[in-house]
Design an enzyme around this catalytic site. Structure first.
Site, mmCIF file in Angstrom:
data_model
loop_
_atom_site.group_PDB
_atom_site.id
_atom_site.type_symbol
_atom_site.label_atom_id
_atom_site.label_comp_id
_atom_site.label_asym_id
_atom_site.label_seq_id
_atom_site.Cartn_x
_atom_site.Cartn_y
_atom_site.Cartn_z
ATOM 1 N N ASP A 145 0.829 -1.211 0.000
ATOM 2 C CA ASP A 145 0.000 0.000 0.000
ATOM 3 C C ASP A 145 0.864 1.263 0.000
ATOM 4 O O ASP A 145 2.091 1.189 0.116
ATOM 5 C CB ASP A 145 -0.906 -0.054 1.246
ATOM 6 C CG ASP A 145 -2.317 0.403 0.946
ATOM 7 O OD1 ASP A 145 -2.499 1.194 0.007
ATOM 8 O OD2 ASP A 145 -3.236 -0.014 1.671
ATOM 9 N N ASP A 203 -10.794 2.464 -2.993
ATOM 10 C CA ASP A 203 -11.408 1.224 -2.495
ATOM 11 C C ASP A 203 -12.833 1.060 -3.016
ATOM 12 O O ASP A 203 -13.646 1.988 -2.942
ATOM 13 C CB ASP A 203 -11.454 1.229 -0.961
ATOM 14 C CG ASP A 203 -10.062 1.232 -0.353
ATOM 15 O OD1 ASP A 203 -9.067 1.345 -1.099
ATOM 16 O OD2 ASP A 203 -9.972 1.121 0.881
HETATM 17 C C1 GLA Z 1 -6.143 1.002 1.775
HETATM 18 C C2 GLA Z 1 -6.311 -0.030 0.668
HETATM 19 C C3 GLA Z 1 -7.348 -1.067 1.101
HETATM 20 C C4 GLA Z 1 -6.916 -1.715 2.398
HETATM 21 C C5 GLA Z 1 -6.682 -0.662 3.478
HETATM 22 C C6 GLA Z 1 -6.063 -1.258 4.730
HETATM 23 O O1 GLA Z 1 -7.304 1.746 1.928
HETATM 24 O O2 GLA Z 1 -6.700 0.581 -0.529
HETATM 25 O O3 GLA Z 1 -7.536 -2.041 0.095
HETATM 26 O O4 GLA Z 1 -5.758 -2.475 2.173
HETATM 27 O O5 GLA Z 1 -5.816 0.356 3.011
HETATM 28 O O6 GLA Z 1 -5.797 -0.293 5.692
#
Ligand code: GLA
Length: 400
Positions: A145, A203
């Protein structure tokens, strides 16, 4: 001496091929974030691996169980990262051994900065050590990430490449999933940085249309719209990742139910499966597999649809027609076959749609198979017409 040189060569070729051949088709699996957020532990992950096998999902091609954020504990005095001892009392190696014993693979998560998106320990400055730790545990996949990291894409490239190189150095094949959500156009550079897939959007939320697209809003159709022009970047070992399948969540997910995303109908879930398959997205499920509904299971294990996603050519579908709520998507498949998806975005009306196959450059007559009805719906055709219900994708395969 000659023998030693030959052995070294075989060893070198083996490992470079192994790494070079990762994710030749889009990864398929399950990831905990949408449903459970940080409420995870070793037992839950084991039970999800059990369910993946028991429900026939492994048999359908699902392979990776991916542990998302908030598995982390602390670094010890040597800098080695350990899992949260309360959540994972038996450690990660034990868990990986269990998942492998089921014929599945295990993935893990970290971040290219000091802290992850949910505030756990990140991997910056510890890339080599963490990559070694993940390899020693037996991990097969790393989602990496970008929270807390610098804005500019050159920095992102450097940080991602650093981790990709560290993973390669371990000698253990691990899929590297880049997750910077799209702002720095990762489709242009993530493969060069060493990634096999990269998130193209924020997301995904558990809704058909979230009304807008931003860090907190992104429904199925909003996500689709961001991927229309990205087909040229996709292919074996380099995939546009449209984030998890929300199929089966029905508004119960922890992070996917953000801001009015209260779930989808089964028809909408089915359409997500069609679209993600057409666009080569990884098929990473996210609902609780232990008590998945029969309908959702049938959607996720439709082998004819999965075969489109896993087609060896790896050609991402293009939108070949759009007029108001009426869209047609098409992709070429192996052996001269084609897949066509007729999408109706209208909320209320059933639409009649049709396609002449000459628009795809096809000159011969084709057999048409409906991949959700599981039946041939025409022989020797040079066009096809169908009724498409609101939010439905009629998905057909053409072959001769
Ligand atoms: C980000 C990513 C998600 C998830 C969260 C975890 O938002 O895009 O897919 O992995 O972090 O904290």
């Amino acid at each position: 001496m000659k023998k030693i040189i030959a052995l070294i060569l075989v060893f070198f070729v083996f490992f470079s091929c192994e790494n070079g051949q990762l994710a030749q088709t889009p990864p398929m699996g399950w990831m905990n974030w949408n449903m459970f957020g940080g409420n995870i532990n070793g037992q839950l992950i084991r039970e999800m691996a059990d369910a993946m096998v028991a429900k026939g999902m492994k048999e359908a091609g699902y392979e990776y169980i991916i542990i998302d954020d908030l598995w982390q504990g602390q670094r010890d005095e040597n800098g080695v990262l350990h899992p949260d001892p309360e959540k994972f009392p038996k450690g990660m190696k034990d868990l990986a051994d269990y998942v492998h014993s089921k014929g599945l693979k295990l993935g893990i998560y970290s971040d290219a900065a000091e802290y992850t998106c949910a505030g756990a320990v990140g991997s910056i400055r510890y890339e080599e050590m963490d990559a070694r730790t993940f390899a020693e545990w037996g991990m097969d996949y790393l989602k990496y990430d970008y929270c807390g990291a610098p804005e500019h894409r050159d920095s992102a490239f450097v940080r991602y490449k650093k981790m990709a190189d560290a993973l390669k150095q371990t000698g253990r094949p691990m899929v590297f999933a880049i997750c910077e959500w799209g702002p720095r156009k990762p489709w242009e550079w993530a493969a060069d940085a060493g990634g096999q897939l990269w998130r193209t959007t924020w997301d995904i939320r558990d809704t058909w249309d979230h009304g807008k697209y931003d860090g907190g809003h992104n429904g199925i159709i909003n996500c689709l719209d961001r991927n229309v022009d990205l087909w040229k970047y996709s292919g074996p070992g380099k995939w546009n990742d449209m984030d998890m399948l929300v199929v089966g969540l029905y508004g119960t997910g922890e992070s996917s139910s953000h801001d009015g995303a209260n779930g989808c109908t089964d028809m909408e879930y089915q359409s997500q499966m069609s679209l993600w398959s057409m666009l080569n997205s990884p098929l990473i499920t996210s609902c609780d597999l232990r008590n998945i509904s029969q309908k959702s299971l049938a959607i996720l294990t439709n082998k004819e649809v999965i075969a489109i996603n896993q087609d060896k050519l790896g050609k991402q579908a293009q939108r070949i027609f759009k007029e108001n709520d009426h869209e047609i998507w098409a992709r070429e498949l192996e052996k001269g076959a084609w897949a066509v998806g007729f999408l109706n975005r209208n909320d209320n009306e059933t639409l009649k749609m049709s396609l002449e196959f000459s628009k795809l450059g096809l000159e011969s007559k084709m057999t048409v198979r409906d991949l959700w009805k599981h039946e041939n719906v025409g022989e020797n055709l040079d066009s096809y017409s169908c009724e498409v219900r609101p939010h439905e994708v009629v998905l057909i395969k053409l072959s001769n």
